[in-house]
Motif scaffolding. Structure first.
Motif, PDB file in Angstrom:
ATOM      1  N   SER A  35      -8.308  -3.543  -2.614  1.00  0.00           N
ATOM      2  CA  SER A  35      -8.168  -4.995  -2.681  1.00  0.00           C
ATOM      3  C   SER A  35      -6.733  -5.453  -2.441  1.00  0.00           C
ATOM      4  CB  SER A  35      -8.651  -5.516  -4.038  1.00  0.00           C
ATOM      5  OG  SER A  35      -7.872  -4.947  -5.081  1.00  0.00           O
ATOM      6  N   GLU A  36      -5.773  -4.550  -2.541  1.00  0.00           N
ATOM      7  CA  GLU A  36      -4.356  -4.887  -2.356  1.00  0.00           C
ATOM      8  C   GLU A  36      -3.890  -4.718  -0.906  1.00  0.00           C
ATOM      9  OE1 GLU A  36      -2.377  -6.048  -4.741  1.00  0.00           O
ATOM     10  OE2 GLU A  36      -3.717  -5.763  -6.438  1.00  0.00           O
ATOM     11  N   PHE A  37      -4.764  -4.204  -0.035  1.00  0.00           N
ATOM     12  CA  PHE A  37      -4.355  -3.874   1.332  1.00  0.00           C
ATOM     13  C   PHE A  37      -4.689  -4.979   2.322  1.00  0.00           C
ATOM     14  CE2 PHE A  37      -3.811   0.097  -0.690  1.00  0.00           C
ATOM     15  CZ  PHE A  37      -2.895   0.798   0.068  1.00  0.00           C
ATOM     16  N   SER A  38      -3.938  -4.997   3.399  1.00  0.00           N
ATOM     17  CA  SER A  38      -4.064  -6.013   4.434  1.00  0.00           C
ATOM     18  C   SER A  38      -5.372  -5.886   5.204  1.00  0.00           C
ATOM     19  CB  SER A  38      -2.888  -5.873   5.410  1.00  0.00           C
ATOM     20  OG  SER A  38      -3.097  -6.621   6.581  1.00  0.00           O
ATOM     21  N   LEU A  39      -5.936  -7.025   5.574  1.00  0.00           N
ATOM     22  CA  LEU A  39      -7.120  -7.033   6.439  1.00  0.00           C
ATOM     23  C   LEU A  39      -6.745  -6.718   7.882  1.00  0.00           C
ATOM     24  CD1 LEU A  39      -8.980 -10.178   5.041  1.00  0.00           C
ATOM     25  CD2 LEU A  39      -9.552  -7.771   4.660  1.00  0.00           C
ATOM     26  N   MET A  40      -5.468  -6.900   8.232  1.00  0.00           N
ATOM     27  CA  MET A  40      -4.994  -6.638   9.594  1.00  0.00           C
ATOM     28  C   MET A  40      -4.684  -5.154   9.808  1.00  0.00           C
ATOM     29  SD  MET A  40      -5.122  -9.611  10.908  1.00  0.00           S
ATOM     30  CE  MET A  40      -4.213  -9.416  12.407  1.00  0.00           C
ATOM     31  N   ASN A  41      -4.222  -4.495   8.766  1.00  0.00           N
ATOM     32  CA  ASN A  41      -3.898  -3.069   8.834  1.00  0.00           C
ATOM     33  C   ASN A  41      -4.269  -2.476   7.478  1.00  0.00           C
ATOM     34  OD1 ASN A  41      -2.750  -0.517   8.699  1.00  0.00           O
ATOM     35  ND2 ASN A  41      -0.861  -1.108   9.716  1.00  0.00           N
ATOM     36  N   GLY A  42      -5.375  -1.762   7.428  1.00  0.00           N
ATOM     37  CA  GLY A  42      -5.890  -1.201   6.184  1.00  0.00           C
ATOM     38  C   GLY A  42      -5.021  -0.130   5.562  1.00  0.00           C
ATOM     39  N   ALA A  43      -3.884   0.186   6.199  1.00  0.00           N
ATOM     40  CA  ALA A  43      -2.931   1.147   5.632  1.00  0.00           C
ATOM     41  C   ALA A  43      -1.679   0.448   5.116  1.00  0.00           C
ATOM     42  CB  ALA A  43      -2.535   2.195   6.673  1.00  0.00           C
ATOM     43  N   TYR A  44      -1.656  -0.889   5.187  1.00  0.00           N
ATOM     44  CA  TYR A  44      -0.458  -1.618   4.785  1.00  0.00           C
ATOM     45  C   TYR A  44      -0.690  -2.368   3.484  1.00  0.00           C
ATOM     46  CZ  TYR A  44       3.417  -4.910   4.745  1.00  0.00           C
ATOM     47  OH  TYR A  44       4.514  -5.652   4.370  1.00  0.00           O
ATOM     48  N   PHE A  45       0.209  -2.148   2.559  1.00  0.00           N
ATOM     49  CA  PHE A  45       0.185  -2.780   1.248  1.00  0.00           C
ATOM     50  C   PHE A  45       1.503  -3.515   1.079  1.00  0.00           C
ATOM     51  CE2 PHE A  45       1.670  -2.162  -3.211  1.00  0.00           C
ATOM     52  CZ  PHE A  45       0.732  -2.944  -3.867  1.00  0.00           C
ATOM     53  N   ASN A  46       1.451  -4.818   0.926  1.00  0.00           N
ATOM     54  CA  ASN A  46       2.657  -5.601   0.706  1.00  0.00           C
ATOM     55  C   ASN A  46       2.851  -5.719  -0.800  1.00  0.00           C
ATOM     56  OD1 ASN A  46       4.796  -7.317   0.644  1.00  0.00           O
ATOM     57  ND2 ASN A  46       3.847  -8.929   1.863  1.00  0.00           N
ATOM     58  N   GLU A  47       3.778  -4.939  -1.338  1.00  0.00           N
ATOM     59  CA  GLU A  47       3.951  -4.844  -2.788  1.00  0.00           C
ATOM     60  C   GLU A  47       4.110  -6.205  -3.454  1.00  0.00           C
ATOM     61  OE1 GLU A  47       6.879  -1.923  -3.898  1.00  0.00           O
ATOM     62  OE2 GLU A  47       6.160  -0.582  -2.342  1.00  0.00           O
ATOM     63  N   GLY A  48       4.911  -7.073  -2.908  1.00  0.00           N
ATOM     64  CA  GLY A  48       5.089  -8.401  -3.476  1.00  0.00           C
ATOM     65  C   GLY A  48       5.115  -8.396  -4.992  1.00  0.00           C
ATOM     66  N   PRO A  49       4.448  -9.362  -5.625  1.00  0.00           N
ATOM     67  CA  PRO A  49       4.468  -9.442  -7.085  1.00  0.00           C
ATOM     68  C   PRO A  49       3.462  -8.492  -7.759  1.00  0.00           C
ATOM     69  CG  PRO A  49       3.263 -11.285  -6.193  1.00  0.00           C
ATOM     70  CD  PRO A  49       3.814 -10.519  -5.017  1.00  0.00           C
ATOM     71  N   SER A  50       2.618  -7.832  -6.986  1.00  0.00           N
ATOM     72  CA  SER A  50       1.590  -6.965  -7.564  1.00  0.00           C
ATOM     73  C   SER A  50       2.206  -5.786  -8.316  1.00  0.00           C
ATOM     74  CB  SER A  50       0.672  -6.425  -6.468  1.00  0.00           C
ATOM     75  OG  SER A  50      -0.243  -5.512  -7.027  1.00  0.00           O
ATOM     76  N   ARG A  51       1.621  -5.447  -9.410  1.00  0.00           N
ATOM     77  CA  ARG A  51       2.027  -4.259 -10.170  1.00  0.00           C
ATOM     78  C   ARG A  51       0.878  -3.250 -10.198  1.00  0.00           C
ATOM     79  NH1 ARG A  51       6.830  -4.718  -9.570  1.00  0.00           N
ATOM     80  NH2 ARG A  51       8.007  -6.272 -10.651  1.00  0.00           N
ATOM     81  N   ASN A  52      -0.131  -3.501  -9.384  1.00  0.00           N
ATOM     82  CA  ASN A  52      -1.341  -2.692  -9.384  1.00  0.00           C
ATOM     83  C   ASN A  52      -1.219  -1.546  -8.372  1.00  0.00           C
ATOM     84  OD1 ASN A  52      -3.888  -2.076 -10.349  1.00  0.00           O
ATOM     85  ND2 ASN A  52      -4.936  -3.382  -8.875  1.00  0.00           N
TER      86      ASN A  52
END
Length: 175
Positions: free
Chosen positions: A48-65
């Motif tokens: 659920s934390e990964f991009s719909l454009m690239n399923g290998a990309y996670f933009n850490e941003g404010p997420s701590r998950n």
């Protein structure tokens, strides 16, 4: 054949750990492998934390998950002092026990991604010394615009490897 570089072997072991998590019923676990100026890193997070454009990309941003491994930590995966000699399955068992909140968000089936990761691992076995990267200073393309997953060679190439850049299909988007 294994890589001569210990950090490459350890990083590969961590990717295999995620495959073990998939076998344990946590197929929503995904990886984002990337280069940081001083180390190779792997983020492990729920799909659920990964991009719909690239399923290998996670933009850490404010997420701590997420959990992050750095090759600079050597065999002290996630700072664990008792994992120095662990194989991928032993690391997966410790991950489940030590990240209970995170692991709950990874429970479920995602056969398309689990199959993709199994294919990636077989490719990495065939071409030792290569690791996937989604973000790196050497990449000119933004992660969400990558048409494929680059597999970068670290160290000497194997006899099967022609030294050409390797490209691997992007994982399926998180649905």
């Amino acid at each position: 054949m294994q890589s001569d570089l210990a950090w490459v072997r350890r990083s590969g072991r961590l990717i295999r750990m995620v495959s073990e998590l998939h076998r344990m019923g946590y197929q929503h676990a995904r990886i984002m492998p990337y280069e940081y100026p001083l180390a190779y890193r792997i983020v492990i997070a729920p799909r659920s934390e990964f991009s719909l454009m690239n399923g290998a990309y996670f933009n850490e941003g404010p997420s701590r998950n997420f959990a992050r491994y750095s090759s600079a930590d050597e065999n002290h995966y996630f700072g664990w002092k008792d994992a120095e000699a662990d194989n991928a399955r032993q690391l997966a068992d410790k991950f489940v026990a030590r990240f209970p909140e995170l692991i709950r968000s990874m429970c479920g089936s995602d056969w398309r991604y689990a199959g993709w990761l199994a294919d990636l691992l077989s490719h990495l076995e065939r071409f030792p010394g290569r690791l996937p990267i989604v973000v790196a200073e050497s990449l000119e393309t933004l992660p969400e615009a990558l048409p494929f997953l680059p597999l970068k060679l670290y160290g000497p190439r194997s006899s099967e490897d022609d030294g050409e850049d390797r490209h691997f299909p992007l994982p399926p988007p998180p649905v």
